[in-house]
Design an enzyme around this catalytic site. Structure first.
Site, PDB file in Angstrom:
ATOM      1  N   ASP A 122      -6.631  -1.028 -16.890  1.00  0.00           N
ATOM      2  CA  ASP A 122      -7.064  -0.375 -15.800  1.00  0.00           C
ATOM      3  C   ASP A 122      -6.259   1.012 -15.797  1.00  0.00           C
ATOM      4  O   ASP A 122      -6.528   1.912 -14.806  1.00  0.00           O
ATOM      5  CB  ASP A 122      -6.605  -0.931 -14.415  1.00  0.00           C
ATOM      6  CG  ASP A 122      -5.237  -1.246 -14.494  1.00  0.00           C
ATOM      7  OD1 ASP A 122      -4.649  -2.028 -15.443  1.00  0.00           O
ATOM      8  OD2 ASP A 122      -4.388  -0.719 -13.616  1.00  0.00           O
ATOM      9  N   ASN A 123      -5.650   1.434 -16.588  1.00  0.00           N
ATOM     10  CA  ASN A 123      -4.837   2.613 -16.767  1.00  0.00           C
ATOM     11  C   ASN A 123      -5.558   3.732 -18.141  1.00  0.00           C
ATOM     12  O   ASN A 123      -4.682   4.405 -18.452  1.00  0.00           O
ATOM     13  CB  ASN A 123      -3.205   2.478 -16.948  1.00  0.00           C
ATOM     14  CG  ASN A 123      -2.733   1.725 -15.801  1.00  0.00           C
ATOM     15  OD1 ASN A 123      -3.260   1.889 -14.694  1.00  0.00           O
ATOM     16  ND2 ASN A 123      -1.681   1.088 -15.844  1.00  0.00           N
ATOM     17  N   GLY A 155       0.790  -1.284  -0.091  1.00  0.00           N
ATOM     18  CA  GLY A 155      -0.027   0.082   0.041  1.00  0.00           C
ATOM     19  C   GLY A 155       0.836   1.314   0.081  1.00  0.00           C
ATOM     20  O   GLY A 155       0.509   2.234   0.361  1.00  0.00           O
TER      21      GLY A 155
HETATM   22  P1  AMP Z   1      -0.424   0.151 -11.559  1.00  0.00           P
HETATM   23  O1  AMP Z   1       0.770  -0.502 -11.862  1.00  0.00           O
HETATM   24  O2  AMP Z   1      -0.076   1.462 -10.520  1.00  0.00           O
HETATM   25  O3  AMP Z   1      -1.475   0.488 -12.537  1.00  0.00           O
HETATM   26  O4  AMP Z   1      -1.049  -0.712 -10.340  1.00  0.00           O
HETATM   27  C1  AMP Z   1      -1.777  -2.016 -10.668  1.00  0.00           C
HETATM   28  C2  AMP Z   1      -2.334  -2.536  -9.615  1.00  0.00           C
HETATM   29  O5  AMP Z   1      -1.552  -2.761  -8.502  1.00  0.00           O
HETATM   30  C3  AMP Z   1      -3.400  -1.637  -8.987  1.00  0.00           C
HETATM   31  O6  AMP Z   1      -4.476  -2.570  -8.453  1.00  0.00           O
HETATM   32  C4  AMP Z   1      -2.567  -1.157  -7.886  1.00  0.00           C
HETATM   33  O7  AMP Z   1      -3.550  -0.557  -6.763  1.00  0.00           O
HETATM   34  C5  AMP Z   1      -1.864  -2.332  -7.230  1.00  0.00           C
HETATM   35  N1  AMP Z   1      -0.513  -1.827  -6.515  1.00  0.00           N
HETATM   36  C6  AMP Z   1       0.505  -1.381  -7.165  1.00  0.00           C
HETATM   37  N2  AMP Z   1       1.602  -1.212  -6.182  1.00  0.00           N
HETATM   38  C7  AMP Z   1       0.800  -1.379  -5.030  1.00  0.00           C
HETATM   39  C8  AMP Z   1       1.377  -1.440  -3.483  1.00  0.00           C
HETATM   40  N3  AMP Z   1       2.613  -1.227  -3.211  1.00  0.00           N
HETATM   41  N4  AMP Z   1       0.509  -1.925  -2.752  1.00  0.00           N
HETATM   42  C9  AMP Z   1      -0.794  -2.440  -2.992  1.00  0.00           C
HETATM   43  N5  AMP Z   1      -1.101  -2.273  -4.292  1.00  0.00           N
HETATM   44  C10 AMP Z   1      -0.363  -1.897  -5.041  1.00  0.00           C
HETATM   45 MG    MG Z   2      -3.054   1.536 -12.498  1.00  0.00          MG
END
Ligand code: AMP
Ligand code: MG
Length: 481
Positions: free
Chosen positions: A250-251, A124
């Site tokens: 998701d992005n 998180g």
């Molecule tokens: P992202 O790569 O930022 O698009 O994230 C992809 C997914 O991974 C999303 O569901 C984020 O909330 C989750 N996520 C990324 N980094 C973390 C982290 N450090 N802790 C918990 N969830 C994460």
């Molecule tokens: Mg994302």
């Protein structure tokens, strides 16, 4: 008093409960304000910030919650590198929605503010370095005139974050017109009922495209409108040499804004296969693949919306397909038109398109800088060098300009608006981040100043205008750090 004087609204929480979980940020040890975006704050509120840095830090770290706020983590799914999976805000919390003086609605989100029910195995948290990086690049994209999430503040947590090594932790305050994603619709379709999907569609239309409420087929209108927004967004990225790096569904936002600045980077030497992300081994999200990937993501959106297109499955498919089929031609038209402007013409034609292709081929084989080559077409001091590198191309362009009756001054005026003189280059971004991590924010502030005026040559740091030779060969970016 909270950072914002007016109480937050919480319209997203009126959606069916599967779309979110109420979640408070995890409190942190020692919040310390590192950056605050005064320009953005003034746009959002019409006045200057009136509380102390300590107070800003305790609110924008999540340690203090504004009265009456009901923070949530949003549910969503998504295709990551083509594979469908359940995701959700694993390290982000939506504090609420703020209405600007012009009645625009903005999500105010904390990123890196602790675990949520969607964190899976994540902690998180976010590192100071990656949140400062997001701040720089999102501001750069915004000032280049491209729709983007923005960064209101970075607060250091005073706590360590463990990745491959130990880092300083931070929380970023991100603002965006909403965090509704293609992945939110995929979540509704796969994990919700048809009523959930209807509710999300109605909410999205009402929030972003209310004009569609009057349309006979709002869901089809939504697909068509979002596709157009995304098409324009990708054309803009291609214009400035931006590689998002992780165009998972998701992005990809329904409002057509750039966000999730993880492994993104600007390209220096032109090559359509340019990839910097450590996890993108097959080049799925390479510079030149971005148009076909966004088309793919629009298929994912259409698939999620399918039951709303028609009660008859076959007809629903046909209706969705007919919208998606327009993408290739529409993209090509918009892209060619944009590229024509980059070399000084006011619209495209077969001859102009050929001229653009020839230039790109030369740039690719000679590893010429994307930004500086196009900008060089209008800067006196680089013109003579450029003319000697591409004499035949230059002559053809002069002929075409005179054929279309375009003066050099007119061409220059077109090009000035679309060819940036300054982008945050990879070696500069890493340099200012190294120094910022050790506590000196001056180079970072200089860079943030420079990205504010990307269409004016930046004279203060001459070395920031060129990539050191071969720097990018070794350059790797990382996701979600
Ligand atoms: P992202 O790569 O930022 O698009 O994230 C992809 C997914 O991974 C999303 O569901 C984020 O909330 C989750 N996520 C990324 N980094 C973390 C982290 N450090 N802790 C918990 N969830 C994460
Ligand atoms: Mg994302």
């Amino acid at each position: 008093m909270f950072v914002f004087k007016t109480p937050f609204e919480t319209t997203y929480s009126n959606l069916p409960s599967i779309f979110f979980k109420e979640q408070l940020p995890t409190s942190i040890r020692k919040p310390e304000l590192v950056l605050f975006n005064h320009d953005l704050y003034r746009e959002l509120t019409d006045h200057s910030i009136e509380i102390s840095n300590e107070e800003i830090a305790s609110f924008l770290s999540g340690n203090k919650i504004p009265e009456g706020a009901k923070p949530i983590a949003q549910a969503y799914a998504g295709h990551q590198f083509g594979h469908f999976t359940m995701l959700g805000d694993g390290r982000a919390i939506l504090l609420g929605e703020h209405l600007s003086p012009t009645h625009q609605r903005f999500d105010i989100q904390l990123k890196g503010s602790g675990t949520t029910p969607y964190s899976r195995r994540g902690d998180g948290r976010a590192t100071l370095r990656s949140m400062l990086r997001e701040y720089i690049v999102s501001e750069a994209i915004f000032h280049l005139g491209i729709p983007s999430s923005r960064s209101l503040a970075v607060v250091k947590t005073g706590e360590p974050v463990y990745r491959e090594s130990t880092h300083q932790g931070a929380v970023l305050t991100r603002t965006m017109s909403s965090h509704i994603r293609v992945g939110t619709f995929e979540f509704a379709r796969n994990f919700g009922t048809i009523d959930d999907l209807r509710a999300l569609t109605a909410y999205t239309i009402h929030r972003h495209y209310p004009e569609l409420e009057e349309w006979p087929h709002p869901a089809l209108g939504l697909l068509e409108t979002v596709m157009k927004k995304q098409l324009d967004l990708i054309v803009s990225w291609m214009r400035v040499g931006f590689i998002h790096g992780v165009m998972n569904t998701d992005n990809t936002g329904l409002a057509g804004e750039t966000y999730d600045y993880g492994p993104c980077a600007f390209m220096n030497g032109y090559h359509p296969g340019t990839v910097f992300s450590s996890i993108d081994r097959d080049g799925r999200y390479a510079f030149g693949n971005q148009p076909s990937i966004i088309h793919w993501n629009m298929y994912a959106l259409a698939n999620a919306l399918l039951p709303l297109f028609d009660d008859d499955a076959q007809k629903a498919m046909q209706k969705g397909q007919s919208i998606l089929d327009a993408f290739e031609k529409d993209f090509k038209d918009a892209y060619q038109n944009m590229m024509a402007h980059k070399i000084g013409f006011s619209s495209s034609s077969t001859e102009i398109n050929e001229l653009v292709d020839q230039l790109l081929q030369i740039m690719q084989s000679e590893n010429m800088d994307y930004t500086n080559t196009f900008r060089g077409l209008l800067e006196e001091q680089s013109l003579s060098t450029l003319r000697s590198v591409i004499p035949d191309w230059w002559r053809k362009r002069e002929e075409l300009l005179s054929y279309y009756n375009i003066s050099n001054e007119e061409a220059k005026a077109e090009m000035q608006k679309v060819n940036p003189a300054f982008i945050p280059r990879n070696h500069v971004v890493e340099f200012v981040l190294d120094i910022a991590e050790s506590g000196n924010l001056q180079p970072l502030q200089d860079l943030l100043n420079a990205v504010k005026t990307p269409y004016i040559p930046q004279l203060n740091h001459p070395s920031w205008n060129f990539s050191p030779e071969n720097h990018d060969k070794e350059y790797v970016t990382f996701c979600g750090t």
